[in-house]
Design a protein around this motif. Sequence first.
Motif, PDB file in Angstrom:
ATOM      1  N   UNK A  75      53.909  48.598  41.366  1.00  0.00           N
ATOM      2  CA  UNK A  75      52.784  50.306  41.597  1.00  0.00           C
ATOM      3  C   UNK A  75      53.215  50.601  39.455  1.00  0.00           C
ATOM      4  N   UNK A  76      52.794  51.513  39.290  1.00  0.00           N
ATOM      5  CA  UNK A  76      53.115  52.635  38.102  1.00  0.00           C
ATOM      6  C   UNK A  76      54.883  52.271  37.893  1.00  0.00           C
ATOM      7  N   UNK A  79      47.452  37.483  44.319  1.00  0.00           N
ATOM      8  CA  UNK A  79      48.440  38.736  44.789  1.00  0.00           C
ATOM      9  C   UNK A  79      49.228  37.130  45.938  1.00  0.00           C
ATOM     10  N   UNK A  80      49.911  37.101  45.030  1.00  0.00           N
ATOM     11  CA  UNK A  80      51.181  36.324  45.413  1.00  0.00           C
ATOM     12  C   UNK A  80      51.770  37.325  46.738  1.00  0.00           C
ATOM     13  N   UNK A  81      52.694  38.509  45.881  1.00  0.00           N
ATOM     14  CA  UNK A  81      53.373  39.010  47.013  1.00  0.00           C
ATOM     15  C   UNK A  81      52.232  40.669  47.279  1.00  0.00           C
ATOM     16  N   UNK A  82      54.062  41.831  47.102  1.00  0.00           N
ATOM     17  CA  UNK A  82      53.642  43.069  47.820  1.00  0.00           C
ATOM     18  C   UNK A  82      52.320  43.686  46.567  1.00  0.00           C
ATOM     19  N   UNK A  83      51.438  44.444  46.422  1.00  0.00           N
ATOM     20  CA  UNK A  83      50.582  44.512  45.410  1.00  0.00           C
ATOM     21  C   UNK A  83      50.586  45.963  45.710  1.00  0.00           C
ATOM     22  N   UNK A  84      51.085  47.283  45.406  1.00  0.00           N
ATOM     23  CA  UNK A  84      51.484  48.624  45.535  1.00  0.00           C
ATOM     24  C   UNK A  84      51.237  49.568  44.739  1.00  0.00           C
TER      25      UNK A  84
END
Length: 690
Positions: free
Chosen positions: A62-63, A95-100
């Motif tokens: 995220x930011x 997207x391999x892991x968390x996209x938050x």
Amino acid sequence: MADLVRFEVVDGIGVATLSNPPVNALSAALRAALFGAVKRAEADAAVRALVIAAEGRTFIAGADISEFGKPPASPTLADLVAALDQASKPVVAAIHAAALGGGLEVAMACTARLLGPKASLGLPEVKLGLLPGSGGTQRAPRLMGAAAALKLMVQGDPLPAKAAVEAGLADGIAEGDLPAAARAHAAALADGATPKPVSARDEGLGSREAFEAEAAKLAARAKDEPQIADCIACVRAAFDMPFKDGVAFERAAFLRLLDDPRSKALRHVFFAEREAAKIAGVPAGTKPREVKRAAVLGSGTMGAGIAMCFANAGTPVRVIETDEAASAKGIERIRGTYEASVKRGSLTAEARDARMALIEGAVGLESAAEADLVVEAIFEDLDLKKQVFATLDRVTKPGTVLASNTSYLDIDAMAAVTTRPGDVLGMHFFSPANVMKLLEIVRAKHTSAEALATAAEIGRKLKKVPVVVGVCFGFVGNRMLAQRSRQAERLLLEGASPAQVDAALMGFGFKMGPFAMTDLAGLDIGWRVRKATGGRAPVADALVEAGRLGQKTQKGFYLYPQGARTGVADPDVDALIEKVASAEGVTRRTIDGDEILDRLVLPMVNEGARILEEGIAARPGDIDVVWLNGYNWPAWRGGPMHYADARGLAEVAARLSQFADQTGDESLRPAPLLARLAAEGKGFGSLKAG
Ligand code: 3HC
Ligand code: NAI
């Protein structure tokens, strides 16, 4: 910059791979590098499409929260998202892991999203008192329907890959080589072989009724949490406004929330919790010892709960008692607690059986011989604890960490009777131990870095929030609580009622007031401690002597007719307080709610300042983490030290001086550290740097 985003062209597909450890937060530098990669792909005629991939434990977290509050740097996240949105070539997020948060907003502005099996997609901004502020409240509803998007935003928990695809938030899962699959997908999109997936700009909002029904369920939260009300308003705007206006509406709400003290407090908590994990004086990389087997001494209120913590985390634990009867009773206590969870539906019968199988009752300290960690939770009696530590030293193997769950007593004195003071520390759990998240790890004079690292590591494994504190009476939490309790008693004598005192703290955001809490726990507990330590609480003592022990006797500070759980005011208590006040020579007066609140909270801050001066807590944020996780301090107030900073230490010091003058109680006089910071116009937060 180049190392933050690696750009390469493979078979006519541009691949931008992000690498900004530890979590690929979208810092100004990363935004600029990614923006540059998008422009480069656009400009290069040999590039037909772009893949955005990332390395590390998250796709994009995220930011960059640490940049909030600083002047905005170009390109902003909004600029980056707009560049992706307007790209003339297909862009695929791999997207391999968390996209938050902003990470998912970047992905949603791409043409398609391809997931690895371990990917997860979420919008956790509400946990920071914010909302998705780069188009997320407009794009997510169009991809997954407004009702589902609202739920995702207000819960803040990410969806695992499969659920994200089912919800329409992503286009598919690649089981093998994700970047290769993303390149193939991008090529097919560029060739027109694969139809363009539904765009986050298309109308996919779904039923308005379903959305309004979801929004109606949030009425209570929306009243207390501005970010929830704003999430609802923004998603509603997706129905009512063109996309562009919806984005502008969202931006205005985001900026308003960013400036709200409640969001500032929650962001402080985010960083304070992570900082607390770094133990002063323990070099990074110190290897914790492995804890394969644990032992807990005592299976009373605390021992039973602590044993459950180990079993819940999958660590075999022996619960050691003085005799067979006590042992059987302890095991039954544990079984009963699990059984209640099964009845409530929060635990399956299989999980209960698996956990019970890890717990073994035993008698005699010799049963701790094989344990890698022993947590002592026997009676609060220093002589008894010293005897037990001397025996543990003899019967346990070298390297076993010996911990005490004492609430108040001197860990150094326990360490001194052993031949291995480096292995001795406090592990202070909070009641109910299987529920409360705080773990005060008490560092004694000779506790080794390795023992501290071991306790912190196992604490995290038990899903606790460990905070390292020093040795003193009551450590951080209970020592500060004692100040609040003292003032609460004192306020009764001076003219307040129990209901007024409780209402002041509940109005502040606590779930329960101190007197309702004492009634729940039983007045006899504090009474016994006061008898043992020479403490005084004339009103509470008089209530105990009148047989009013709290809910269990249907009367304490309040009345509980027919076993009611919520107390009602009792004129007999008012009369008793008047009598005690007169005996103590205190003239009663009307006290307003603001004074009550300040008298309860500011002396805690003052004690916090003493705790910092003495080095009992390493950082003001550690004290906040203690209060947030052990005593239900309202998170949006950021903990006592942050609260004082937000209020301004000059005002805090002035109020304390006024209370000291008014009551003659010199302990209310601002502590030297507080007075100094107030005079310098600084806050506790300024101490962080060193
Ligand atoms: N910004 C800045 N730093 C961050 C960060 C972020 N978004 N997320 C994590 N970090 C830092 C942490 O402070 C920590 O730093 P440290 O090592 O110096 O203490 C480090 O990254 C590792 O974090 P964790 O210890 O939490 O690592 P985990 O692996 O346990 O968890 C995580 C990773 C799940 C990504 C967790 O860090 C997390 O939940 N991060 C916050 C996610 C979030 O809230 N994103 C939304 C941000 S707001 C936003 O995007 C606004 C937009 O809508 C406009
Ligand atoms: P408790 O009275 O409920 O249980 C103590 C247990 O220890 C009893 O079952 C007793 O049989 C057993 N015991 C006594 N001597 C023993 C010995 N030599 N070997 C093995 N077992 C022995 O007490 P509680 O409330 O569980 O407190 C235990 C410790 O935890 C105390 O030090 C207390 O200060 C601390 N603590 C208590 C909290 C609470 O809310 N009750 C919170 C945090 C800490």
